[in-house]
Design an enzyme around this catalytic site. Structure first.
Site, PDB file in Angstrom:
ATOM      1  N   PRO A   2     -50.000  -4.771  11.781  1.00 24.93           N
ATOM      2  CA  PRO A   2     -49.180  -5.160  10.437  1.00 24.93           C
ATOM      3  C   PRO A   2     -49.940  -6.198   9.658  1.00 24.93           C
ATOM      4  O   PRO A   2     -50.737  -6.916  10.323  1.00 24.93           O
ATOM      5  CB  PRO A   2     -47.738  -5.802  11.157  1.00 24.93           C
ATOM      6  CG  PRO A   2     -48.248  -5.981  12.620  1.00 24.93           C
ATOM      7  CD  PRO A   2     -49.648  -5.420  12.931  1.00 24.93           C
ATOM      8  N   GLU A   3     -49.890  -6.119   8.421  1.00 24.55           N
ATOM      9  CA  GLU A   3     -50.575  -7.176   7.570  1.00 24.55           C
ATOM     10  C   GLU A   3     -49.583  -7.828   7.028  1.00 24.55           C
ATOM     11  O   GLU A   3     -48.345  -7.792   7.458  1.00 24.55           O
ATOM     12  CB  GLU A   3     -51.272  -6.415   6.437  1.00 24.55           C
ATOM     13  CG  GLU A   3     -52.313  -5.334   7.240  1.00 24.55           C
ATOM     14  CD  GLU A   3     -53.202  -4.560   5.822  1.00 24.55           C
ATOM     15  OE1 GLU A   3     -53.601  -5.194   4.927  1.00 24.55           O
ATOM     16  OE2 GLU A   3     -53.666  -3.222   6.161  1.00 24.55           O
TER      17      GLU A   3
END
Length: 273
Positions: A2-3
């Site tokens: 995830p960012e």
DNA sequence: CTGAGCACCTGAGGGC
DNA sequence: TGCCCTCAGGTGCTCA
């Protein structure tokens, strides 16, 4: 995995479900993540009210009433999700969290690039993990002038700069590629050749791509899901990431995939210069 | 100091 | 079915 938008999504989802509650029990099945889970976590993080859930960079933070914060990072493959307590344990389900009102949260991370640790809330940003972090891209501090100055004082490919957390946090491989496409800049463009106008435009595009993704619950490229097990929708709007050899959505030129710093970069050789 | 390269770890998917 | 290869939303160490 995830960012920034994905962590922000999880953060927003967890807040109404966990705020003002207490963990009654924490069970650690495997502690050897990138940073080992502290032995005393099961004692120190239980029976204390969760006051605030927030995000810094790609870290998810839970501030407890006892002055301690839980620090999570999901690495490439981590998930933090609610499920039924009776769901059989996946071999990569490393930690179980039970709340006093019966919710059951799990930390799953097959590659174990993530981490779970604790830090004193009051000195959190002096913590080793946080003290060298750069600017939040959605803050007002991050503007065209800031980005242009940064470009002037570094000598590297623009994509490397965007992904370097000591300057700007939260932007990973997907959003760096997308923001550069929206700005007509190729990922290998040397920072010192970025004009003030390019920088202002790139800054706006970074903010808008992150905000649009948050509004859609993040990007599910492979297997990202939020804390309710729901995928994001932003992948439907990707212009270049993961689209090697497919036609550019603006000019129909095939999208190129190249390797930069051992990561894939995607760009349109026609639109991006 | 800066920037590039690689290691960390597991699993999925494709070619043969 | 199996084997071998490549690839994957991140970060931090090491080396020039």
């Amino acid at each position: 995995m995830p960012e920034l938008p994905e962590i922000e999504t999880i953060c927003r989802k967890l807040t109404p479900q966990l705020r003002n509650k207490k963990f009654s029990n924490i069970t650690v099945y495997r502690s050897d993540l990138r940073v080992p889970i502290p032995q005393d976590l099961t004692i120190t993080a239980t029976k204390s009210q969760i006051q605030k859930i927030h995000r810094r960079s790609k870290y998810l933070l839970m501030d407890l009433a006892n002055g301690l914060s839980l620090i999570f990072h999901l690495g490439m493959s981590g998930r933090l999700f609610f499920t039924d307590k009776k769901t059989p344990r996946n071999k990569h389900d490393h930690v179980y969290f039970d709340t006093e009102d019966g919710l059951h949260l799990r930390l799953r991370d097959p590659r174990r690039f993530g981490l779970l640790t604790t830090g004193a809330t009051a000195q959190l940003f002096d913590h080793k993990l946080f003290k060298n972090l750069g600017c939040e891209p959605l803050s007002s501090e991050f503007n065209g002038r800031f980005l242009h100055t940064l470009c002037q004082k570094t000598q590297t490919a623009i994509k490397s700069l965007l992904m370097n957390a000591k300057y700007i946090v939260g932007i990973g491989n997907i959003y760096a590629s997308e923001a550069l496409f929206l700005s007509n800049l190729k990922p290998s463009r040397i920072t010192q050749k970025i004009t003030a106008e390019d920088a202002a435009n790139l800054c706006d595009n970074i903010k808008s791509v992150l905000n649009r993704s948050i509004a859609r619950g993040g990007t599910t490229f492979r297997d990202y899901v939020d804390s309710d097990g729901k995928p994001g929708l932003h992948q439907l709007e990707l212009f270049v990431y993961g689209r090697g050899n497919q036609p550019c959505k603006k000019c129909h030129t095939p999208i190129k995939r190249v390797t930069q710093n051992n990561r894939s970069s995607f760009f349109c050789p026609q639109c991006q210069r």
